[in-house]
Design a protein around this motif. Structure first.
Motif, PDB file in Angstrom:
ATOM      1  N   ALA A 219       8.863  -5.494  -7.777  1.00 34.76           N
ATOM      2  CA  ALA A 219       9.008  -5.245  -9.207  1.00 34.76           C
ATOM      3  C   ALA A 219       9.147  -3.748  -9.495  1.00 34.76           C
ATOM      4  O   ALA A 219       9.913  -3.345 -10.379  1.00 34.76           O
ATOM      5  CB  ALA A 219       7.803  -5.813  -9.966  1.00 34.76           C
ATOM      6  N   GLY A 220       8.405  -2.926  -8.749  1.00 32.46           N
ATOM      7  CA  GLY A 220       8.530  -1.484  -8.917  1.00 32.46           C
ATOM      8  C   GLY A 220       9.913  -0.990  -8.553  1.00 32.46           C
ATOM      9  O   GLY A 220      10.499  -0.141  -9.242  1.00 32.46           O
ATOM     10  N   VAL A 221      10.465  -1.551  -7.467  1.00 28.36           N
ATOM     11  CA  VAL A 221      11.829  -1.197  -7.065  1.00 28.36           C
ATOM     12  C   VAL A 221      12.826  -1.689  -8.106  1.00 28.36           C
ATOM     13  O   VAL A 221      13.783  -0.993  -8.445  1.00 28.36           O
ATOM     14  CB  VAL A 221      12.166  -1.798  -5.683  1.00 28.36           C
ATOM     15  N   ALA A 222      12.589  -2.888  -8.652  1.00 23.94           N
ATOM     16  CA  ALA A 222      13.464  -3.436  -9.696  1.00 23.94           C
ATOM     17  C   ALA A 222      13.469  -2.542 -10.925  1.00 23.94           C
ATOM     18  O   ALA A 222      14.523  -2.301 -11.530  1.00 23.94           O
ATOM     19  CB  ALA A 222      13.014  -4.847 -10.067  1.00 23.94           C
ATOM     20  N   GLN A 223      12.294  -2.020 -11.295  1.00 24.52           N
ATOM     21  CA  GLN A 223      12.209  -1.131 -12.450  1.00 24.52           C
ATOM     22  C   GLN A 223      12.959   0.171 -12.184  1.00 24.52           C
ATOM     23  O   GLN A 223      13.649   0.699 -13.067  1.00 24.52           O
ATOM     24  CB  GLN A 223      10.740  -0.831 -12.773  1.00 24.52           C
ATOM     25  N   TYR A 224      12.845   0.665 -10.961  1.00 22.46           N
ATOM     26  CA  TYR A 224      13.567   1.879 -10.591  1.00 22.46           C
ATOM     27  C   TYR A 224      15.072   1.641 -10.667  1.00 22.46           C
ATOM     28  O   TYR A 224      15.818   2.446 -11.223  1.00 22.46           O
ATOM     29  CB  TYR A 224      13.176   2.316  -9.180  1.00 22.46           C
TER      30      TYR A 224
END
Length: 263
Positions: A219-224
């Motif tokens: 999810a953190g990568v998706a937000q990035y």
């Protein structure tokens, strides 16, 4: 407008688009220098777009300089295709990045992110075993998590930090797990997690494991990726407007030149 004036206008228009192309390439270079190999998802497409616009501009400039009608037609057709491609990509980028904004957690200055909040396209890419293995290997080698103890030397500094989405999702367990933080890189895992979230079981203090297998990390990568795509989409809107004006003026100049020759 006479034929000479029209070609003069087209020459200057293509000089302008060459400058725009150089700006696009510079934007791509900026992206490549500010991101590591794990997150250069749009660097090559942006550089490629700049190179294509530069190539098309050179065709138009040479066509106007030498007054070669065929080159001018090629220029207009290729520029039209570029405008359509930019429009389609921009619309899709806004659709894909419309979901997911993070969740505020009491006591934290940063947000936490949940994978299911994001568009299905992101879910498909990040849940692909091969894709995630590559991204995870990159993240392990990166300094995102390893630098946290250097950036935040005390527990108080760490708790008051404003972590990035990747730091929040990949370097620590979700706050709902309830693990007490000892420092910026170590949590007391002897504490029984108060949540049924599977990420609580997957998190380990090891530098090579952390929460890299967690949905919170994805999810953190998706937000990035969402943020990066949105920046490029906004840039493309500006580029589309400018190139549309260039295309309109070039079409008018080309039409006036054709009329002048027919008289």
């Amino acid at each position: 407008m006479g034929s000479g004036a029209s070609t003069f206008v087209i020459r200057w228009i293509n000089f302008l688009t060459m400058i725009i192309a150089i700006a696009v390439i510079c934007f791509g270079v900026w992206m490549s220098t500010h991101h590591d190999n794990c997150r250069k998802t749009l660097t090559l497409p942006v550089l490629g777009l700049g190179a294509i616009i530069l190539f098309i501009s050179l065709i138009g400039f040479l066509g106007a300089l030498k007054n070669v009608s065929f080159l001018l037609w090629v220029y207009l057709v290729m520029l039209c295709l570029i405008l359509v491609a930019i429009l389609v990509f921009t619309v899709l980028a806004f659709i894909v990045t419309n979901n997911g904004s993070g969740h505020t957690v009491t006591g934290l200055r940063y947000k936490e992110y949940q994978l299911q909040d994001y568009h299905s396209w992101f879910l498909k890419q990040l849940n692909n075993t091969r894709n995630w293995k590559h991204l995870k290997d990159c993240l392990v080698k990166s300094e995102d998590c390893n630098n946290l103890p250097k950036k935040y030397k005390t527990l108080k500094e760490y708790k008051q930090a404003k972590l990035t989405p990747i730091e929040a999702g990949c370097c620590r367990p979700p706050s709902e797990c309830g693990y007490p933080a000892v420092n910026a890189s170590y949590y007391d895992l002897s504490f029984h997690p108060i949540s049924t979230n599977n990420d609580c079981k997957l998190y380990k203090n090891s530098k090579s494991i952390k929460c890299y297998n967690c949905d919170s990390c994805k999810a953190g990568v998706a937000q990035y990726m969402k943020t990066e795509w949105r920046i490029v989409a906004i840039f493309n809107v500006i580029l589309f407007v400018v190139l549309s004006m260039v295309y309109f003026v070039a079409c008018c100049a080309r039409r006036n030149a054709a009329r002048s020759r027919s008289k």
